[in-house]
Write a protein that holds these residues in place. Structure first.
Motif, PDB file in Angstrom:
ATOM      1  N   MET A 175      56.675   2.088  48.078  1.00 39.46           N
ATOM      2  CA  MET A 175      57.253   3.401  48.364  1.00 39.46           C
ATOM      3  C   MET A 175      56.340   4.129  49.346  1.00 39.46           C
ATOM      4  O   MET A 175      55.132   4.154  49.179  1.00 39.46           O
ATOM      5  CB  MET A 175      57.392   4.196  47.064  1.00 39.46           C
ATOM      6  CG  MET A 175      58.070   5.522  47.266  1.00 39.46           C
ATOM      7  SD  MET A 175      58.547   6.353  45.735  1.00 39.46           S
ATOM      8  CE  MET A 175      57.040   7.203  45.338  1.00 39.46           C
ATOM      9  N   SER A 176      56.944   4.715  50.349  1.00 42.26           N
ATOM     10  CA  SER A 176      56.184   5.504  51.311  1.00 42.26           C
ATOM     11  C   SER A 176      56.399   6.979  50.998  1.00 42.26           C
ATOM     12  O   SER A 176      57.301   7.331  50.238  1.00 42.26           O
ATOM     13  CB  SER A 176      56.649   5.182  52.728  1.00 42.26           C
ATOM     14  OG  SER A 176      57.802   5.929  53.065  1.00 42.26           O
ATOM     15  N   PRO A 177      55.595   7.851  51.590  1.00 44.78           N
ATOM     16  CA  PRO A 177      55.820   9.285  51.350  1.00 44.78           C
ATOM     17  C   PRO A 177      57.102   9.800  52.007  1.00 44.78           C
ATOM     18  O   PRO A 177      57.503  10.928  51.783  1.00 44.78           O
ATOM     19  CB  PRO A 177      54.587   9.948  51.959  1.00 44.78           C
ATOM     20  CG  PRO A 177      54.026   8.958  52.911  1.00 44.78           C
ATOM     21  CD  PRO A 177      54.422   7.602  52.409  1.00 44.78           C
ATOM     22  N   HIS A 178      57.776   8.957  52.812  1.00 43.95           N
ATOM     23  CA  HIS A 178      58.975   9.382  53.533  1.00 43.95           C
ATOM     24  C   HIS A 178      60.253   8.704  53.073  1.00 43.95           C
ATOM     25  O   HIS A 178      61.331   9.008  53.575  1.00 43.95           O
ATOM     26  CB  HIS A 178      58.784   9.153  55.031  1.00 43.95           C
ATOM     27  CG  HIS A 178      57.604   9.877  55.577  1.00 43.95           C
ATOM     28  ND1 HIS A 178      57.559  11.243  55.707  1.00 43.95           N
ATOM     29  CD2 HIS A 178      56.407   9.408  55.984  1.00 43.95           C
ATOM     30  CE1 HIS A 178      56.384  11.593  56.181  1.00 43.95           C
ATOM     31  NE2 HIS A 178      55.664  10.500  56.362  1.00 43.95           N
ATOM     32  N   SER A 179      60.158   7.748  52.156  1.00 40.68           N
ATOM     33  CA  SER A 179      61.366   7.097  51.666  1.00 40.68           C
ATOM     34  C   SER A 179      61.109   6.531  50.274  1.00 40.68           C
ATOM     35  O   SER A 179      59.974   6.362  49.860  1.00 40.68           O
ATOM     36  CB  SER A 179      61.810   5.976  52.613  1.00 40.68           C
ATOM     37  OG  SER A 179      60.863   4.936  52.631  1.00 40.68           O
ATOM     38  N   ILE A 180      62.214   6.258  49.578  1.00 41.84           N
ATOM     39  CA  ILE A 180      62.155   5.657  48.249  1.00 41.84           C
ATOM     40  C   ILE A 180      63.155   4.518  48.202  1.00 41.84           C
ATOM     41  O   ILE A 180      64.086   4.466  49.011  1.00 41.84           O
ATOM     42  CB  ILE A 180      62.469   6.683  47.130  1.00 41.84           C
ATOM     43  CG1 ILE A 180      63.872   7.279  47.322  1.00 41.84           C
ATOM     44  CG2 ILE A 180      61.403   7.765  47.062  1.00 41.84           C
ATOM     45  CD1 ILE A 180      64.335   8.167  46.200  1.00 41.84           C
ATOM     46  N   GLU A 181      62.971   3.639  47.253  1.00 44.33           N
ATOM     47  CA  GLU A 181      63.937   2.571  47.047  1.00 44.33           C
ATOM     48  C   GLU A 181      64.739   2.915  45.801  1.00 44.33           C
ATOM     49  O   GLU A 181      64.173   3.260  44.770  1.00 44.33           O
ATOM     50  CB  GLU A 181      63.217   1.237  46.860  1.00 44.33           C
ATOM     51  CG  GLU A 181      64.155   0.067  46.805  1.00 44.33           C
ATOM     52  CD  GLU A 181      63.415  -1.260  46.785  1.00 44.33           C
ATOM     53  OE1 GLU A 181      63.837  -2.134  46.009  1.00 44.33           O
ATOM     54  OE2 GLU A 181      62.438  -1.400  47.527  1.00 44.33           O
TER      55      GLU A 181
END
Length: 163
Positions: free
Chosen positions: A1-7
Motif C-alpha cells: 500500500m502506498s500513501p496515495h492508493s489502496i488495494e
C-alpha cells in the motif's frame, strides 16, 4: 500500500440488470449481487431483515483516461453550472467508485436479488452493507436545482425508456 492508493478486494459481481452505461431509466430493474464463492453463506446472516443495501461498486467500463480533474457542466449541458470533479456521481472521479442503495428482494445462498441497482451487468462490487436508518444523513439534505432537473428520469422505469 502506498500513501496515495489502496488495494480493495472485489467481493462479488453484478449479474443481470443494466447494460450499456445509460444515464436514465434505471428504475424497476432486477439484478443479482453474486458474492464470491469463497465467502461463507453466514456472512449474509440476518441481511434479509433489511429493506435496502448500500453497495459500493467499481466503474469497470471506464478507464483512468476518463478521469476529469476540472470543473465541467454535468452531462455536458451548458444550462447546468460547471462543477468540480467531486460533485459529479460518475466514472470521472479518481477512484471510479459508485454507491447505490438498492432494495433487497431476497437472498438465495450468496446471491442477493435486488432492484434499483444502477450498476451494469458484470460490474465488480467492492463492498455492501445493510442500510441502517440511523446512518443516513441526520439533517435536511440540500442541493441546487440542477441535480433534480438532470435526474428527473434517472429512476423512471426502464420499461419507459424511449426506443
Amino acid at each position: 500500500m502506498s500513501p496515495h492508493s489502496i488495494e480493495v478486494p472485489v467481493i462479488g459481481r453484478v449479474v443481470g440488470g443494466h447494460a450499456g452505461r445509460l444515464d436514465d431509466y434505471k428504475g424497476d430493474v432486477e439484478s443479482i449481487i453474486r458474492l464470491r464463492p469463497e465467502y461463507p453463506v453466514e456472512t449474509l446472516k440476518g441481511i434479509e431483515e433489511f429493506s435496502h443495501l448500500q453497495v459500493i461498486w467499481f466503474f469497470s467500463e471506464g478507464s483512468p483516461d476518463d478521469v476529469a480533474l476540472h470543473a465541467r457542466s454535468p452531462r455536458d449541458n451548458p444550462a447546468w453550472p460547471a462543477t468540480g470533479t467531486f460533485v459529479h456521481h460518475n466514472h470521472r472521479r479518481p477512484p471510479r467508485l459508485g454507491t447505490s442503495f438498492p432494495r433487497l428482494l431476497r437472498v438465495n445462498g450468496l446471491d442477493l436479488h435486488v432492484t434499483d441497482l444502477d450498476a451494469d451487468d458484470g460490474t465488480p462490487v467492492v463492498d455492501l452493507v445493510a442500510v441502517f436508518k440511523e446512518m443516513l444523513p441526520r439533517s435536511v439534505v440540500t442541493q441546487p436545482t440542477w441535480p433534480t432537473e438532470m435526474l428527473e428520469k434517472y429512476w423512471a422505469p426502464a420499461s419507459d425508456r424511449p426506443q
